[in-house]
Design a protein around this motif. Structure first.
Motif, PDB file in Angstrom:
ATOM      1  N   GLU A  17       0.723  -1.548   0.080  1.00 45.15           N
ATOM      2  CA  GLU A  17       0.060  -0.233   0.066  1.00 45.15           C
ATOM      3  C   GLU A  17       0.768   1.222   0.241  1.00 45.15           C
ATOM      4  O   GLU A  17       0.793   1.891  -1.099  1.00 45.15           O
ATOM      5  CB  GLU A  17      -1.013   0.366   1.428  1.00 45.15           C
ATOM      6  N   GLY A  18       1.995   1.623   0.648  1.00 47.86           N
ATOM      7  CA  GLY A  18       2.289   2.502   0.497  1.00 47.86           C
ATOM      8  C   GLY A  18       3.494   2.387  -0.281  1.00 47.86           C
ATOM      9  O   GLY A  18       3.827   3.676  -0.762  1.00 47.86           O
ATOM     10  N   GLN A  19       3.428   1.792  -0.945  1.00 42.53           N
ATOM     11  CA  GLN A  19       4.233   1.693  -2.192  1.00 42.53           C
ATOM     12  C   GLN A  19       3.682   2.480  -3.443  1.00 42.53           C
ATOM     13  O   GLN A  19       4.399   3.027  -4.858  1.00 42.53           O
ATOM     14  CB  GLN A  19       5.011  -0.096  -3.101  1.00 42.53           C
ATOM     15  N   GLN A  24       1.869   6.805  -6.470  1.00 44.20           N
ATOM     16  CA  GLN A  24       0.976   8.369  -6.769  1.00 44.20           C
ATOM     17  C   GLN A  24       1.857   9.396  -7.002  1.00 44.20           C
ATOM     18  O   GLN A  24       1.825   9.786  -7.646  1.00 44.20           O
ATOM     19  CB  GLN A  24      -0.260   7.898  -6.452  1.00 44.20           C
ATOM     20  N   ARG A  25       2.036   9.608  -5.452  1.00 38.42           N
ATOM     21  CA  ARG A  25       2.920  10.911  -6.151  1.00 38.42           C
ATOM     22  C   ARG A  25       4.385  10.769  -7.051  1.00 38.42           C
ATOM     23  O   ARG A  25       4.820  12.004  -7.344  1.00 38.42           O
ATOM     24  CB  ARG A  25       3.876  10.686  -3.927  1.00 38.42           C
ATOM     25  N   MET A  26       4.678   9.706  -7.041  1.00 32.12           N
ATOM     26  CA  MET A  26       6.386   9.982  -8.150  1.00 32.12           C
ATOM     27  C   MET A  26       5.381  10.634  -9.647  1.00 32.12           C
ATOM     28  O   MET A  26       5.948  11.566 -10.381  1.00 32.12           O
ATOM     29  CB  MET A  26       6.447   8.863  -7.848  1.00 32.12           C
ATOM     30  N   ILE A  27       4.414   9.688 -10.036  1.00 34.42           N
ATOM     31  CA  ILE A  27       3.427  10.589 -11.150  1.00 34.42           C
ATOM     32  C   ILE A  27       3.102  11.434 -10.798  1.00 34.42           C
ATOM     33  O   ILE A  27       3.244  12.509 -11.452  1.00 34.42           O
ATOM     34  CB  ILE A  27       1.829   9.704 -11.307  1.00 34.42           C
ATOM     35  N   GLU A  28       3.075  12.121  -9.320  1.00 35.02           N
ATOM     36  CA  GLU A  28       1.906  13.168  -9.836  1.00 35.02           C
ATOM     37  C   GLU A  28       3.285  14.650  -9.267  1.00 35.02           C
ATOM     38  O   GLU A  28       2.816  15.514  -9.854  1.00 35.02           O
ATOM     39  CB  GLU A  28       2.048  13.883  -8.065  1.00 35.02           C
ATOM     40  N   GLU A  35      11.744   5.173 -13.293  1.00 34.72           N
ATOM     41  CA  GLU A  35      11.699   4.969 -12.116  1.00 34.72           C
ATOM     42  C   GLU A  35      10.440   4.798 -11.667  1.00 34.72           C
ATOM     43  O   GLU A  35      10.072   3.348 -10.336  1.00 34.72           O
ATOM     44  CB  GLU A  35      11.740   6.143 -10.979  1.00 34.72           C
ATOM     45  N   ILE A  36       9.852   5.180 -12.162  1.00 30.54           N
ATOM     46  CA  ILE A  36       8.170   4.513 -11.768  1.00 30.54           C
ATOM     47  C   ILE A  36       7.791   3.002 -11.849  1.00 30.54           C
ATOM     48  O   ILE A  36       7.243   2.486 -11.261  1.00 30.54           O
ATOM     49  CB  ILE A  36       7.092   5.375 -12.523  1.00 30.54           C
ATOM     50  N   ILE A  37       8.772   2.675 -13.518  1.00 29.29           N
ATOM     51  CA  ILE A  37       8.259   1.352 -13.924  1.00 29.29           C
ATOM     52  C   ILE A  37       8.618   0.791 -13.383  1.00 29.29           C
ATOM     53  O   ILE A  37       8.474  -0.698 -12.500  1.00 29.29           O
ATOM     54  CB  ILE A  37       8.720   1.242 -15.525  1.00 29.29           C
TER      55      ILE A  37
END
Length: 88
Positions: A17-19, A24-28, A35-37
């Motif tokens: 859940e934290g990951q 979500q924060r990374m995308i925002e 890095e997102i991948i």
């Protein structure tokens, strides 16, 4: 399900859940797609591990039940059916 296994699964799910929130924060924040991948791959691996633990526990229960029942074919069919869903 054993209490220790249940607690372990819940801890793993909280980490996942934290990951997910982190992604979500990374995308925002418009961070690097690479890095997102990487984070998404880590989430998928963690979810698979939870699935393996849950499947192993269920399979163990089915096998024990089947040994105690005269017609054990249904328990084995259930294991195979669930394994098929899990692998997809």
């Amino acid at each position: 399900m054993d209490d220790e296994i249940r607690k372990s699964i819940i801890l793993r799910l909280k980490r996942i859940e934290g990951q997910v929130r982190g992604v979500q924060r990374m995308i925002e924040n418009q961070e690097s797609c690479a890095e997102i991948i990487n984070q998404i791959a880590a989430i998928k691996a963690a979810v698979n591990q939870v699935g393996i633990v849950v499947f192993e526990n269920h399979a163990r229960e089915c096998i024990v039940n089947s040994l105690n029942q005269p017609d054990n074919e249904e328990s084995f069919k259930e294991i195979v059916k669930i394994m098929g869903r899990f692998i997809k």
